[in-house]
Design a protein around this motif. Sequence first.
Motif, PDB file in Angstrom:
ATOM      1  N   UNK A 279      43.036  41.084  13.824  1.00 18.44           N
ATOM      2  CA  UNK A 279      42.100  40.942  14.941  1.00 18.44           C
ATOM      3  C   UNK A 279      42.555  39.840  15.903  1.00 18.44           C
ATOM      4  N   UNK A 280      43.024  38.725  15.341  1.00 19.81           N
ATOM      5  CA  UNK A 280      43.513  37.641  16.184  1.00 19.81           C
ATOM      6  C   UNK A 280      44.722  38.080  17.006  1.00 19.81           C
ATOM      7  N   UNK A 286      45.685  41.112  23.975  1.00 21.03           N
ATOM      8  CA  UNK A 286      44.831  41.563  25.081  1.00 21.03           C
ATOM      9  C   UNK A 286      44.726  40.491  26.168  1.00 21.03           C
ATOM     10  N   UNK A 287      44.636  39.238  25.750  1.00 25.24           N
ATOM     11  CA  UNK A 287      44.608  38.147  26.739  1.00 25.24           C
ATOM     12  C   UNK A 287      45.888  38.157  27.560  1.00 25.24           C
ATOM     13  N   UNK A 293      50.707  40.178  31.349  1.00 23.03           N
ATOM     14  CA  UNK A 293      51.612  40.142  30.203  1.00 23.03           C
ATOM     15  C   UNK A 293      52.234  38.755  29.993  1.00 23.03           C
ATOM     16  N   UNK A 294      51.481  37.730  30.309  1.00 20.23           N
ATOM     17  CA  UNK A 294      51.961  36.359  30.159  1.00 20.23           C
ATOM     18  C   UNK A 294      51.355  35.749  28.897  1.00 20.23           C
ATOM     19  N   UNK A 295      52.182  35.618  27.833  1.00 22.48           N
ATOM     20  CA  UNK A 295      51.691  35.062  26.578  1.00 22.48           C
ATOM     21  C   UNK A 295      51.392  33.568  26.672  1.00 22.48           C
ATOM     22  N   UNK A 296      51.922  32.905  27.685  1.00 27.10           N
ATOM     23  CA  UNK A 296      51.637  31.482  27.835  1.00 27.10           C
ATOM     24  C   UNK A 296      50.136  31.236  28.031  1.00 27.10           C
ATOM     25  N   UNK A 297      49.452  32.245  28.605  1.00 30.25           N
ATOM     26  CA  UNK A 297      48.011  32.116  28.825  1.00 30.25           C
ATOM     27  C   UNK A 297      47.229  32.109  27.514  1.00 30.25           C
ATOM     28  N   UNK A 298      47.890  32.500  26.416  1.00 26.95           N
ATOM     29  CA  UNK A 298      47.197  32.543  25.127  1.00 26.95           C
ATOM     30  C   UNK A 298      47.331  31.250  24.341  1.00 26.95           C
ATOM     31  N   UNK A 299      48.111  30.298  24.843  1.00 25.11           N
ATOM     32  CA  UNK A 299      48.382  29.082  24.085  1.00 25.11           C
ATOM     33  C   UNK A 299      47.254  28.067  24.232  1.00 25.11           C
ATOM     34  N   UNK A 300      46.784  27.501  23.108  1.00 25.63           N
ATOM     35  CA  UNK A 300      45.747  26.457  23.178  1.00 25.63           C
ATOM     36  C   UNK A 300      46.181  25.250  23.994  1.00 25.63           C
ATOM     37  N   UNK A 309      41.335  30.383  18.375  1.00 25.73           N
ATOM     38  CA  UNK A 309      41.427  30.173  16.915  1.00 25.73           C
ATOM     39  C   UNK A 309      42.841  30.375  16.381  1.00 25.73           C
ATOM     40  N   UNK A 310      43.855  29.915  17.113  1.00 26.85           N
ATOM     41  CA  UNK A 310      45.243  30.000  16.671  1.00 26.85           C
ATOM     42  C   UNK A 310      46.027  28.853  17.299  1.00 26.85           C
ATOM     43  N   UNK A 311      47.282  28.734  16.926  1.00 28.18           N
ATOM     44  CA  UNK A 311      48.126  27.656  17.420  1.00 28.18           C
ATOM     45  C   UNK A 311      49.162  28.191  18.412  1.00 28.18           C
ATOM     46  N   UNK A 312      49.844  27.270  19.093  1.00 22.65           N
ATOM     47  CA  UNK A 312      50.945  27.675  19.971  1.00 22.65           C
ATOM     48  C   UNK A 312      52.034  28.391  19.175  1.00 22.65           C
ATOM     49  N   UNK A 313      52.262  27.923  17.954  1.00 17.62           N
ATOM     50  CA  UNK A 313      53.298  28.547  17.119  1.00 17.62           C
ATOM     51  C   UNK A 313      52.955  30.006  16.817  1.00 17.62           C
ATOM     52  N   UNK A 314      51.659  30.272  16.588  1.00 15.17           N
ATOM     53  CA  UNK A 314      51.235  31.653  16.342  1.00 15.17           C
ATOM     54  C   UNK A 314      51.547  32.532  17.549  1.00 15.17           C
ATOM     55  N   UNK A 315      51.345  32.034  18.753  1.00 18.62           N
ATOM     56  CA  UNK A 315      51.647  32.792  19.963  1.00 18.62           C
ATOM     57  C   UNK A 315      53.144  33.097  20.040  1.00 18.62           C
ATOM     58  N   UNK A 316      53.970  32.109  19.669  1.00 14.92           N
ATOM     59  CA  UNK A 316      55.413  32.338  19.683  1.00 14.92           C
ATOM     60  C   UNK A 316      55.810  33.381  18.646  1.00 14.92           C
ATOM     61  N   UNK A 317      55.109  33.410  17.513  1.00 17.99           N
ATOM     62  CA  UNK A 317      55.364  34.445  16.515  1.00 17.99           C
ATOM     63  C   UNK A 317      54.992  35.830  17.050  1.00 17.99           C
ATOM     64  N   UNK A 318      53.893  35.907  17.798  1.00 14.71           N
ATOM     65  CA  UNK A 318      53.512  37.172  18.419  1.00 14.71           C
ATOM     66  C   UNK A 318      54.585  37.613  19.409  1.00 14.71           C
ATOM     67  N   UNK A 319      55.127  36.660  20.160  1.00 15.61           N
ATOM     68  CA  UNK A 319      56.200  36.985  21.106  1.00 15.61           C
ATOM     69  C   UNK A 319      57.403  37.572  20.360  1.00 15.61           C
TER      70      UNK A 319
END
Length: 570
Positions: A279-280, A286-287, A293-300, A309-319
């Motif tokens: 879900x996360x 979706x954000x 399509x900018x994942x930087x917008x998802x970083x805390x 409810x996630x970390x910057x590292x999690x966003x990089x893993x999604x990338x």
Amino acid sequence: MSVEKVPEESLDKNLSNVEQNVSLGGDFENDDGREPTDLELKTLRHISESIPFRCWLVAIVELAERFAYYGLSAPFQNYMQNGPNDTPPGLLALNQSGASALSYFFQFWCYVTPILGGWIADTYWGKYKTIFYFCILYIIGIFILFITSLPSITSRTTGLAGYIVSIIIIGLATGGVKSNVSPLIADQIPKTKPVIKVLKSGERVIQDPNITIQNVFMFFYLMINIGSMSVIATTEMEAHIGFWAAYLLPFCFFFIALAALILGRNQYVKIPVSEKIINKTFKCAWIAVTNKFDLEECKPSVHPERNYPWTDHFVEEIRRALYACKVFIFYPIYWVVYGQMLNNFVSVAGTMELHGLPNDILQAIDSLTIIIFIPIFERLVYPFIRRFTPFKAVTKIFWGFMFGTAAMVYAAVLQHYIYKAGPCYDMPMACAPEYANTPNHIHVALQTPAYFFIAISEILASITGLEYAYTKAPISMKSFIMSIFLVTNAFGSILGIAISSTFEDPKMVWTFTGLAISCFIAGVAFWLCFKHYNLKEEELNNLEYDGDDEHIPHDLQPITSLAHSHKSLA
């Protein structure tokens, strides 16, 4: 695999120490277990770590599951295509195009259900429990298939109903097992950084976890193909006893998978389930989509006010996971080519001179080739290539597509010569009533090179795809990302169903030619789109070691200190 960039002065110091040791004739024994410098990473030979025994237990589960899957599916084409009085005999009498379409549906169903299996494992049950429960479901599906194929109780209607129900259950169970077995076997390998190891010969090498993972998936695929040798037994039993016997053997053999799971239950490394991790991931994606399509917008760190409810590292893993998913885009075309050996190659063999062999036994050539050539690739081919140039994942996959193309080119040429042979030429076994069961005069052994080319393509494209899916997935989402790779096979089956109307005589030359052209174009497009990923691969792999994950068990945490490295290698 690269490591974190060391300061320039530290690198210079290490290089000076290396040069001093060389000048003094040192044996480098004190180097054993330390992290290598960038120069050493590029110049020293890379080797694998040892593979733990618990990996073998997981491999037995996969062997038993693939024994059942291929043992069952090998007789499927005859079972579906022909009637009881045809040669070779069958039951459902759906003709070649109908049988091939239903065959592709079975493949589609088996490879779309891993999405469910991966989601359940990563969100609720974990890999081990998911595999265990779906194995029980698998046994129920095989039992239904066995019962409805017994000659004393079956008819065409009963057989068709039982077949449809059983393949739905088996396909569902396959998804639950396949999406989790390969991540579970790779989970058994401790997460270590590359370290220097001094061999007994005095040679200094890099003990590289990347090579370990590559070898684990090669070994895993070897187990798949040892299991798939069941086609020899089940096709012979189909031909000389009946379909019920061919289905009874996988039913009995599958209990070995349950036994391996029970015996290893206290030995397996089990990654704890991450709460709502899927879900996360979709929320994060979706954000990004809604922000061009900018994942930087998802970083805390970029938007601390949103309390993500996630970390910057999690966003990089999604990338990193998205990189893998993009690589999978061209795989459906490859799977259409691969699927030919499960349906059309079997049908084509039935129109050739068999000399006492079942027409579906030649699938064993693919498995036998893989069993022989995986050790050759692991011990000889890959190390030889790595002496001259890095043989990265994208390059391997490209050559996998090219060998798939070669298989279809050969099949088209062979089909041309089948149509040139009498007595029925381009309408084998159907030109006149007196030739109803007479094959064209061409030996079935001539199909062998087509299976060989597909086998080599699997080593390069299929194994590397499994490895890529695992290494690029976040640790808490290994099963789900693996299921996305597997679902490309389902999309390949959809394409196969769409073109199934061409799977009939006298169109087969053009069918194979069209598949060859499609596979070649897809391979070239894949290379042009993703060749630059080779340059990013070490950077992406290094995310596995950037920071600790609170959900990773201690023995899977990245080992970075010298003391821990020695302990891990002991």
